[in-house]
Design a protein around this motif. Structure first.
Motif, PDB file in Angstrom:
ATOM      1  N   ARG A 149       0.837  -1.213   0.000  1.00  0.00           N
ATOM      2  CA  ARG A 149       0.000   0.000   0.000  1.00  0.00           C
ATOM      3  C   ARG A 149       0.866   1.254   0.000  1.00  0.00           C
ATOM      4  NH1 ARG A 149      -5.248   0.843   1.560  1.00  0.00           N
ATOM      5  NH2 ARG A 149      -5.354  -1.237   2.507  1.00  0.00           N
ATOM      6  N   GLU A 150       1.877   1.287   0.862  1.00  0.00           N
ATOM      7  CA  GLU A 150       2.759   2.452   0.941  1.00  0.00           C
ATOM      8  C   GLU A 150       3.514   2.648  -0.369  1.00  0.00           C
ATOM      9  OE1 GLU A 150       6.622   4.069   3.537  1.00  0.00           O
ATOM     10  OE2 GLU A 150       5.706   2.114   3.973  1.00  0.00           O
ATOM     11  N   ALA A 151       4.019   1.549  -0.929  1.00  0.00           N
ATOM     12  CA  ALA A 151       4.800   1.639  -2.164  1.00  0.00           C
ATOM     13  C   ALA A 151       3.952   2.117  -3.333  1.00  0.00           C
ATOM     14  CB  ALA A 151       5.419   0.278  -2.487  1.00  0.00           C
ATOM     15  N   MET A 152       2.779   1.517  -3.524  1.00  0.00           N
ATOM     16  CA  MET A 152       1.948   1.881  -4.668  1.00  0.00           C
ATOM     17  C   MET A 152       1.430   3.304  -4.549  1.00  0.00           C
ATOM     18  SD  MET A 152       2.135  -0.752  -6.654  1.00  0.00           S
ATOM     19  CE  MET A 152       0.763  -0.750  -7.814  1.00  0.00           C
ATOM     20  N   SER A 153       1.141   3.747  -3.328  1.00  0.00           N
ATOM     21  CA  SER A 153       0.718   5.140  -3.127  1.00  0.00           C
ATOM     22  C   SER A 153       1.861   6.094  -3.470  1.00  0.00           C
ATOM     23  CB  SER A 153       0.264   5.346  -1.684  1.00  0.00           C
ATOM     24  OG  SER A 153      -0.859   4.542  -1.382  1.00  0.00           O
ATOM     25  N   PHE A 154       3.079   5.699  -3.114  1.00  0.00           N
ATOM     26  CA  PHE A 154       4.264   6.493  -3.449  1.00  0.00           C
ATOM     27  C   PHE A 154       4.477   6.547  -4.955  1.00  0.00           C
ATOM     28  CE2 PHE A 154       8.961   6.184  -4.225  1.00  0.00           C
ATOM     29  CZ  PHE A 154       9.255   7.517  -3.993  1.00  0.00           C
ATOM     30  N   ALA A 187      -3.920  -7.629  -1.286  1.00  0.00           N
ATOM     31  CA  ALA A 187      -3.943  -8.813  -2.143  1.00  0.00           C
ATOM     32  C   ALA A 187      -3.756  -8.447  -3.605  1.00  0.00           C
ATOM     33  CB  ALA A 187      -5.269  -9.560  -1.970  1.00  0.00           C
ATOM     34  N   HIS A 188      -4.173  -7.230  -3.966  1.00  0.00           N
ATOM     35  CA  HIS A 188      -4.009  -6.777  -5.351  1.00  0.00           C
ATOM     36  C   HIS A 188      -4.039  -5.254  -5.391  1.00  0.00           C
ATOM     37  CE1 HIS A 188      -4.351  -6.373  -9.681  1.00  0.00           C
ATOM     38  NE2 HIS A 188      -5.444  -5.642  -9.515  1.00  0.00           N
ATOM     39  N   ALA A 189      -3.060  -4.694  -6.068  1.00  0.00           N
ATOM     40  CA  ALA A 189      -3.025  -3.251  -6.324  1.00  0.00           C
ATOM     41  C   ALA A 189      -2.662  -3.037  -7.780  1.00  0.00           C
ATOM     42  CB  ALA A 189      -2.012  -2.554  -5.416  1.00  0.00           C
ATOM     43  N   SER A 190      -3.206  -1.987  -8.372  1.00  0.00           N
ATOM     44  CA  SER A 190      -2.957  -1.720  -9.792  1.00  0.00           C
ATOM     45  C   SER A 190      -2.794  -0.228 -10.022  1.00  0.00           C
ATOM     46  CB  SER A 190      -4.109  -2.262 -10.639  1.00  0.00           C
ATOM     47  OG  SER A 190      -3.905  -1.964 -12.014  1.00  0.00           O
ATOM     48  N   GLY A 200       0.776  -5.056  -7.910  1.00  0.00           N
ATOM     49  CA  GLY A 200       1.538  -5.527  -6.769  1.00  0.00           C
ATOM     50  C   GLY A 200       0.654  -6.180  -5.735  1.00  0.00           C
ATOM     51  N   ALA A 201       1.302  -6.874  -4.791  1.00  0.00           N
ATOM     52  CA  ALA A 201       0.594  -7.525  -3.691  1.00  0.00           C
ATOM     53  C   ALA A 201       1.587  -7.805  -2.583  1.00  0.00           C
ATOM     54  CB  ALA A 201      -0.057  -8.823  -4.160  1.00  0.00           C
ATOM     55  N   ASP A 202       1.054  -7.937  -1.381  1.00  0.00           N
ATOM     56  CA  ASP A 202       1.879  -8.338  -0.247  1.00  0.00           C
ATOM     57  C   ASP A 202       1.963  -9.854  -0.208  1.00  0.00           C
ATOM     58  OD1 ASP A 202       2.559  -5.828   0.941  1.00  0.00           O
ATOM     59  OD2 ASP A 202       0.497  -5.653   1.658  1.00  0.00           O
ATOM     60  N   ALA A 203       3.166 -10.380  -0.074  1.00  0.00           N
ATOM     61  CA  ALA A 203       3.382 -11.818   0.007  1.00  0.00           C
ATOM     62  C   ALA A 203       3.772 -12.177   1.434  1.00  0.00           C
ATOM     63  CB  ALA A 203       4.471 -12.250  -0.967  1.00  0.00           C
ATOM     64  N   ALA A 204       3.117 -13.188   1.975  1.00  0.00           N
ATOM     65  CA  ALA A 204       3.332 -13.543   3.374  1.00  0.00           C
ATOM     66  C   ALA A 204       4.576 -14.417   3.553  1.00  0.00           C
ATOM     67  CB  ALA A 204       2.105 -14.284   3.914  1.00  0.00           C
ATOM     68  N   GLY A 205       5.309 -14.165   4.642  1.00  0.00           N
ATOM     69  CA  GLY A 205       6.390 -15.026   5.079  1.00  0.00           C
ATOM     70  C   GLY A 205       7.371 -15.427   4.009  1.00  0.00           C
ATOM     71  N   PHE A 252      19.930   9.053 -18.661  1.00  0.00           N
ATOM     72  CA  PHE A 252      19.520   7.708 -18.264  1.00  0.00           C
ATOM     73  C   PHE A 252      20.100   7.405 -16.893  1.00  0.00           C
ATOM     74  CE2 PHE A 252      20.199   3.155 -17.846  1.00  0.00           C
ATOM     75  CZ  PHE A 252      18.997   2.618 -18.286  1.00  0.00           C
ATOM     76  N   GLY A 253      19.302   6.715 -16.070  1.00  0.00           N
ATOM     77  CA  GLY A 253      19.793   6.310 -14.757  1.00  0.00           C
ATOM     78  C   GLY A 253      19.062   5.092 -14.251  1.00  0.00           C
ATOM     79  N   MET A 254      19.699   4.358 -13.326  1.00  0.00           N
ATOM     80  CA  MET A 254      19.104   3.176 -12.713  1.00  0.00           C
ATOM     81  C   MET A 254      19.216   3.297 -11.203  1.00  0.00           C
ATOM     82  SD  MET A 254      20.679   0.205 -15.201  1.00  0.00           S
ATOM     83  CE  MET A 254      19.896  -1.112 -14.269  1.00  0.00           C
ATOM     84  N   THR A 255      18.144   2.926 -10.504  1.00  0.00           N
ATOM     85  CA  THR A 255      18.164   2.990  -9.049  1.00  0.00           C
ATOM     86  C   THR A 255      17.225   1.942  -8.467  1.00  0.00           C
ATOM     87  OG1 THR A 255      17.880   4.480  -7.147  1.00  0.00           O
ATOM     88  CG2 THR A 255      16.300   4.699  -8.942  1.00  0.00           C
ATOM     89  N   LYS A 256      17.530   1.531  -7.248  1.00  0.00           N
ATOM     90  CA  LYS A 256      16.624   0.669  -6.489  1.00  0.00           C
ATOM     91  C   LYS A 256      15.976   1.535  -5.418  1.00  0.00           C
ATOM     92  CE  LYS A 256      17.900  -3.478  -5.236  1.00  0.00           C
ATOM     93  NZ  LYS A 256      18.584  -4.590  -4.497  1.00  0.00           N
ATOM     94  N   ASP A 257      14.634   1.565  -5.375  1.00  0.00           N
ATOM     95  CA  ASP A 257      13.969   2.419  -4.400  1.00  0.00           C
ATOM     96  C   ASP A 257      13.961   1.780  -3.013  1.00  0.00           C
ATOM     97  OD1 ASP A 257      11.812   0.628  -4.155  1.00  0.00           O
ATOM     98  OD2 ASP A 257      10.606   1.664  -5.654  1.00  0.00           O
ATOM     99  N   ARG A 258      13.403   2.483  -2.061  1.00  0.00           N
ATOM    100  CA  ARG A 258      13.439   2.015  -0.668  1.00  0.00           C
ATOM    101  C   ARG A 258      12.572   0.783  -0.430  1.00  0.00           C
ATOM    102  NH1 ARG A 258      10.148   6.750  -0.358  1.00  0.00           N
ATOM    103  NH2 ARG A 258       8.120   6.414   0.693  1.00  0.00           N
ATOM    104  N   PHE A 259      11.749   0.420  -1.428  1.00  0.00           N
ATOM    105  CA  PHE A 259      10.909  -0.764  -1.313  1.00  0.00           C
ATOM    106  C   PHE A 259      11.542  -1.977  -1.995  1.00  0.00           C
ATOM    107  CE2 PHE A 259       8.098   2.956  -1.286  1.00  0.00           C
ATOM    108  CZ  PHE A 259       7.511   2.799  -0.036  1.00  0.00           C
ATOM    109  N   GLY A 260      12.721  -1.787  -2.587  1.00  0.00           N
ATOM    110  CA  GLY A 260      13.423  -2.896  -3.219  1.00  0.00           C
ATOM    111  C   GLY A 260      13.132  -3.064  -4.692  1.00  0.00           C
TER     112      GLY A 260
END
Length: 273
Positions: A149-154, A187-190, A200-205, A252-260
Motif C-alpha cells: 500500500r505504501e509503495a503503490m501510493s508512493f 492482495a491486489h493493487a494496480s 503488486g501484492a503483499d506476500a506472506a512469510g 539515463f539512470g538506474m536505481t533501487k527504491d526504498r521498497f526494493g
C-alpha cells in the motif's frame, strides 16, 4: 460469443446534445450490472458525424467526405461489446437498455463478431492467427513484504498515474483462509500508467522474494521531469547508475527504491531497431 450492441443515432445525438446526469447514471448502472454478470467487455459513446468524415475508395483512390451525413437512423451514437453465450442472451441484455435514454425511444442493433473458426483454412487465416497470439496487454507484477500500500501510493504520487485498485486480503472471498493480522494487507493493487499497469501484492512469510534481475522502465520527453522522478525513486534507495548522458539516451539512470524495486528512468532514448 462476442456481440456489438449498437445504439443508433438520432436528431439529438447528431446535434451533439450531451446526456443528462440522470441518463449518465442510468447507463452507468446498466453497465455495472453487465460487468457484475461478466458480459460487459467495453463500451463508448461516439461524437456526431459532423465532427467526422468518411473515406471512400474508387479504383483504389481515397476520397475524403466530411460530415455531417444524412440518414441519421443509419448512423451510430455509441456501442457496447458483450461476451455472451448466445444471441438470445445478448437480446435479453439489450432489452434492459435504460428507459431514461431518449425517453425510451431508442433503436439498438446487435451484430455478432466473426471468429477464426468462421473462415476457411489458408495462408491469410494463418497470418491472422499469428497476430491473435499477441496478448491484449503486457503488465508487471511486483511482490512486497507488507509494504504494498505504501509503495503503490508512493509510485502514484511520483508518476501521476491512476491508482485504480487496492484490494486487501480481508476484502476477498478468501478472507477466512488468511490470518486476521493479514486482513489489512494488500492482495491486489494496480497503478495505471497510460494503459500499462504496475501491479503488486503483499506476500506472506517465505512466499516473498525480493525482485531481482528486472527493472521498471519509464521514458520522459522532459529531461527535468525525468531527473526529478529519478531523484524521488533514489531517495532512501540505492543508485545503481547515476542519471546522466549516455550514448543511447540524452539522460539515463538506474536505481533501487526504498521498497526494493529497481527502476530505469530515461529521457530521449534513441530508437533501437
Amino acid at each position: 460469443m462476442k456481440y456489438m450492441l449498437m445504439r443508433k443515432a438520432d436528431a439529438d445525438t447528431e446535434k451533439g446534445v450531451l446526456p443528462s446526469q440522470e441518463i449518465l447514471q442510468a447507463m452507468a448502472d446498466y453497465n455495472e450490472q453487465m460487468m457484475q454478470a461478466g458480459v460487459f467487455v467495453s463500451g463508448n459513446g461516439i461524437r456526431p458525424s459532423s465532427e467526422g468524415c468518411r473515406v471512400e475508395f474508387r479504383d483504389g483512390e481515397p476520397r475524403i467526405i466530411q460530415g455531417p451525413f444524412q440518414n441519421t437512423e443509419e448512423l451510430l451514437a455509441g456501442y457496447s461489446i458483450l461476451e455472451v453465450q448466445s444471441l438470445e442472451e445478448a437480446i435479453a441484455w439489450a432489452k434492459q437498455w435504460p428507459r431514461e435514454d431518449a425517453s425510451g425511444d431508442v433503436t439498438l442493433e446487435l451484430r455478432r463478431y466473426f471468429t477464426m473458426d468462421d473462415f476457411e483454412p489458408g495462408r491469410g487465416l494463418e497470418k491472422h492467427k499469428e497476430l491473435s497470439r499477441l496478448p491484449l496487454e503486457m503488465n508487471l507484477h511486483v511482490g512486497f513484504p507488507g509494504t504494498c500500500r505504501e509503495a503503490m501510493s508512493f509510485y502514484q504520487e511520483v508518476t501521476g498515474g491512476n491508482l485504480e485498485a487496492i484490494i486487501t486480503y480481508g476484502e476477498t472471498p478468501a478472507a477466512d483462509q488468511v490470518p486476521a493480522e493479514w486482513h489489512d494487507r494488500v492482495a491486489h493493487a494496480s497503478l495505471n500508467l497510460r494503459g500499462r499497469r504496475l501491479m503488486g501484492a503483499d506476500a506472506a512469510g517465505d512466499c516473498y522474494q525480493a525482485p531481482e534481475g528486472a527493472q521498471v522502465h519509464l521514458e520522459y520527453d522532459d529531461p527535468e521531469q525525468a531527473e526529478w522522478v529519478f531523484s524521488q525513486f533514489a531517495k532512501d534507495g540505492t543508485i545503481i547508475m547515476p542519471f546522466e548522458q549516455t550514448f543511447w539516451a540524452n539522460r539515463f539512470g538506474m536505481t533501487k527504491d526504498r521498497f526494493g524495486v529497481q527502476w530505469m528512468v530515461s529521457n530521449q532514448t534513441k530508437a533501437c531497431l
